[in-house]
Design an enzyme around this catalytic site. Structure first.
Site, PDB file in Angstrom:
ATOM      1  N   GLY A  15     -17.231   9.557 -29.380  1.00 43.21           N
ATOM      2  CA  GLY A  15     -17.481  10.537 -30.437  1.00 43.21           C
ATOM      3  C   GLY A  15     -17.249  11.953 -29.937  1.00 43.21           C
ATOM      4  N   THR A 144     -21.606  13.715 -24.324  1.00 46.45           N
ATOM      5  CA  THR A 144     -22.117  13.021 -25.510  1.00 46.45           C
ATOM      6  C   THR A 144     -23.276  13.789 -26.122  1.00 46.45           C
ATOM      7  OG1 THR A 144     -23.275  11.097 -26.410  1.00 46.45           O
ATOM      8  CG2 THR A 144     -23.474  11.368 -24.059  1.00 46.45           C
ATOM      9  N   ASP A 146     -25.437  12.365 -27.692  1.00 48.86           N
ATOM     10  CA  ASP A 146     -26.588  11.445 -27.609  1.00 48.86           C
ATOM     11  C   ASP A 146     -27.451  11.717 -26.370  1.00 48.86           C
ATOM     12  OD1 ASP A 146     -25.381  10.360 -29.788  1.00 48.86           O
ATOM     13  OD2 ASP A 146     -24.800   8.475 -28.830  1.00 48.86           O
ATOM     14  N   MET A 190     -28.316  11.739 -35.514  1.00 49.86           N
ATOM     15  CA  MET A 190     -27.587  10.756 -34.683  1.00 49.86           C
ATOM     16  C   MET A 190     -28.245  10.558 -33.316  1.00 49.86           C
ATOM     17  SD  MET A 190     -23.544  11.406 -35.183  1.00 49.86           S
ATOM     18  CE  MET A 190     -22.605  10.625 -36.488  1.00 49.86           C
ATOM     19  N   ARG A 192     -27.887   7.141 -31.796  1.00 46.15           N
ATOM     20  CA  ARG A 192     -27.893   5.698 -31.576  1.00 46.15           C
ATOM     21  C   ARG A 192     -29.271   5.196 -31.133  1.00 46.15           C
ATOM     22  NH1 ARG A 192     -22.388   4.667 -29.149  1.00 46.15           N
ATOM     23  NH2 ARG A 192     -21.500   4.451 -31.214  1.00 46.15           N
ATOM     24  N   GLU A 247     -31.232   7.913 -36.453  1.00 47.92           N
ATOM     25  CA  GLU A 247     -30.434   6.897 -37.144  1.00 47.92           C
ATOM     26  C   GLU A 247     -30.755   5.496 -36.598  1.00 47.92           C
ATOM     27  OE1 GLU A 247     -26.266   7.631 -36.247  1.00 47.92           O
ATOM     28  OE2 GLU A 247     -26.537   7.163 -34.135  1.00 47.92           O
ATOM     29  N   LEU A 302     -21.692  16.467 -39.054  1.00 49.05           N
ATOM     30  CA  LEU A 302     -21.872  17.923 -38.970  1.00 49.05           C
ATOM     31  C   LEU A 302     -22.481  18.327 -37.630  1.00 49.05           C
ATOM     32  CD1 LEU A 302     -23.316  18.539 -42.534  1.00 49.05           C
ATOM     33  CD2 LEU A 302     -21.056  19.167 -41.723  1.00 49.05           C
ATOM     34  N   ARG A 304     -22.107  16.954 -34.747  1.00 44.64           N
ATOM     35  CA  ARG A 304     -21.270  16.727 -33.556  1.00 44.64           C
ATOM     36  C   ARG A 304     -20.306  17.871 -33.304  1.00 44.64           C
ATOM     37  NH1 ARG A 304     -19.454  10.477 -33.815  1.00 44.64           N
ATOM     38  NH2 ARG A 304     -17.925  11.213 -35.307  1.00 44.64           N
TER      39      ARG A 304
HETATM   40  O1  F6P Z   1     -20.846   9.795 -29.950  1.00 47.17           O
HETATM   41  C1  F6P Z   1     -22.098   9.347 -30.210  1.00 47.17           C
HETATM   42  C2  F6P Z   1     -22.286   9.152 -31.678  1.00 47.17           C
HETATM   43  O2  F6P Z   1     -22.165  10.377 -32.309  1.00 47.17           O
HETATM   44  C3  F6P Z   1     -23.615   8.485 -32.025  1.00 47.17           C
HETATM   45  O3  F6P Z   1     -24.662   9.382 -32.106  1.00 47.17           O
HETATM   46  C4  F6P Z   1     -23.284   7.822 -33.332  1.00 47.17           C
HETATM   47  O4  F6P Z   1     -24.106   6.714 -33.562  1.00 47.17           O
HETATM   48  C5  F6P Z   1     -21.880   7.390 -33.103  1.00 47.17           C
HETATM   49  O5  F6P Z   1     -21.310   8.306 -32.208  1.00 47.17           O
HETATM   50  C6  F6P Z   1     -21.026   7.327 -34.328  1.00 47.17           C
HETATM   51  O6  F6P Z   1     -19.786   6.874 -33.959  1.00 47.17           O
HETATM   52  P1  F6P Z   1     -18.474   6.875 -34.843  1.00 47.17           P
HETATM   53  O7  F6P Z   1     -17.946   8.268 -34.863  1.00 47.17           O
HETATM   54  O8  F6P Z   1     -17.561   5.962 -34.119  1.00 47.17           O
HETATM   55  O9  F6P Z   1     -18.875   6.391 -36.187  1.00 47.17           O
END
Ligand code: F6P
Length: 412
Positions: A15, A144, A146, A190, A192, A247, A302, A304
């Protein structure tokens, strides 16, 4: 004059973040300054490389202004992928093909900017390289939102996303206070299976804002009855309630709250499910249980790529980890990832270090239980002390016609 070095290739994976391109220019500029030959960028990470998709970066980053623009450009300039390298025993031809392409380009240094899945790629390429006596150096550059990479104090990308979450939570709280009626807002963040970014909602608790009422992280099982009971209690005291949820919140049997919705489930090549819909589910539950107005805000992508509110500390560190990866690789490091090591909180001092990528790949670092309160609905002061230095200062955007200017590559 720097000693002449071999060719370099760099890719971005997983991501995107607001500052991942700062790491890209950290690699690019440091490699150039330290005498690298060509510096290639793979398009869409290792997946694109397998299709021989790459560019000579010097044709696309041509000036100091381009470097400054790229530092302020969100998302992955080179494109990204979610591609899990198969085990060598299952598909040796994939490895043979990658090394054939790398050897054709006379690559000596390979840099991959990404999270724990991307470090799996570095680990596997390094391991295979060792078996064939390859002289290519493989280095991981952390990234990341995350913040769930092991060993490193934190990951570039997290500070800016956290700053954004803190800022929008303040704004959401202000908005909720405008009517003199009962309302509940549930904000889905977000991260994960790690609650680092959701915990950043607590930053909104400051001199001019009381902060969110509750924060639920995925580190602790979510209990629906207890959640509704807490909302009922809060409603006895106040009209506007703001709740941040990750999430990835899940019940004790492992079912994600977002799985209770009828959203179509999507799974990537690493087996990760797209986690979306927890706030919407909880908001409906609150509205039907209490008969009050309730709204779900899914911050989604938004958070990210909010480069307009990046943290300067984060941009600077993102550049530093890219530069450090080149320095270490040129000095002989291989199969390693750059880490950030915090020396002190006040004044905030953080240095780079390196660590064996085998111990980092595929590991998810969670928020320590003692950084979450006993009732599992807020973070503790230690969390705030940890995160505060990472969101400090700004890097002014370069504006054109009223909007931030970006440096973009045509990826078609
Ligand atoms: O890169 C991490 C992340 O932003 C997580 O927080 C999120 O669950 C995931 O990527 C979403 O991934 P994608 O963009 O592949 O849907």
């Amino acid at each position: 004059m720097a000693e002449k070095r071999g060719n370099v290739i760099v890719g971005q994976s997983g991501g995107p973040t607001a500052v991942i391109n700062s790491s890209l220019v950290g690699v690019y500029k440091t490699a150039r300054d330290r005498g690298a030959g060509k510096v290639y960028g793979m398009l869409h990470g290792i997946q694109g490389l397998l299709e021989e998709k790459y560019v000579d970066l010097s044709e696309h980053i041509r000036s100091d202004l381009d470097i400054e623009l790229l530092k302020r450009t969100p998302s992955s300039f080179l494109g990204s992928c979610r591609y899990k390298l198969p085990e060598y025993s299952d598909k040796p031809e994939v490895y043979e093909r990658i090394f054939e392409i790398l050897n054709k380009l006379e690559i000596e240094f390979f840099f991959y900017i990404g999270g724990n899945d991307s470090m799996d790629t570095i680990k596997k390429l390094y391991d295979y390289g060792q078996t064939i006596g390859s002289r290519i150096h493989f280095m991981g550059v952390p990234k990341t939102i995350d913040n769930d990479l092991a060993v490193t104090d934190h990951t570039p990308g997290y500070g800016s996303a956290a700053k954004y979450i803190g800022a929008i939570t303040k704004e959401i709280i202000r908005d909720g206070l405008v009517y003199d009626t009962r309302n509940v807002t549930i904000v889905e963040i977000m991260g994960r299976n790690a609650g680092w970014l959701t915990g950043a909602a607590a930053l909104a608790s400051c001199e001019d804002c009381e902060g969110p009422d509750m924060i639920f992280l995925p580190e602790v099982d979510f209990d629906m009855d207890s959640f509704l009971g807490k909302v009922a209690k809060l409603q006895e005291k106040k009209k506007s309630i703001v709740i941040a949820v990750s999430e990835g919140i899940h019940m004790s049997d492992g079912t994600y709250v977002c799985e209770l919705t009828d959203n179509v489930s999507q799974i990537d090549s690493f087996g990760h499910r797209t986690l979306t819909g927890a706030a919407s589910y909880l908001s409906n539950k609150v509205a039907s249980t209490f008969g009050c107005k309730s709204r779900a805000i899914e911050v989604s992508t938004l958070q990210r790529c909010a480069a307009h509110l990046s943290s300067r500390v984060d941009i600077t560190e993102a550049f530093q980890v890219g530069g450090a990866a080149v320095k270490e690789a040129f000095e002989g490091a291989n199969g390693m990832m750059i880490t950030l090591k915090r020396v002190s909180d006040d004044p905030y001092i953080c240095v780079t270090d390196i660590y064996d990528v085998h111990k980092i790949a595929n590991v998810e670092k969670k928020v320590p239980r003692e950084w979450i309160n006993d009732t599992a609905d807020y973070v503790m002061p230690q969390f705030i002390s940890y995160i505060k230095p990472l969101i400090q200062a700004e890097l002014t955007a370069i504006m054109t016609d009223g909007l931030p200017r970006h440096l973009v590559l045509n990826l078609k």
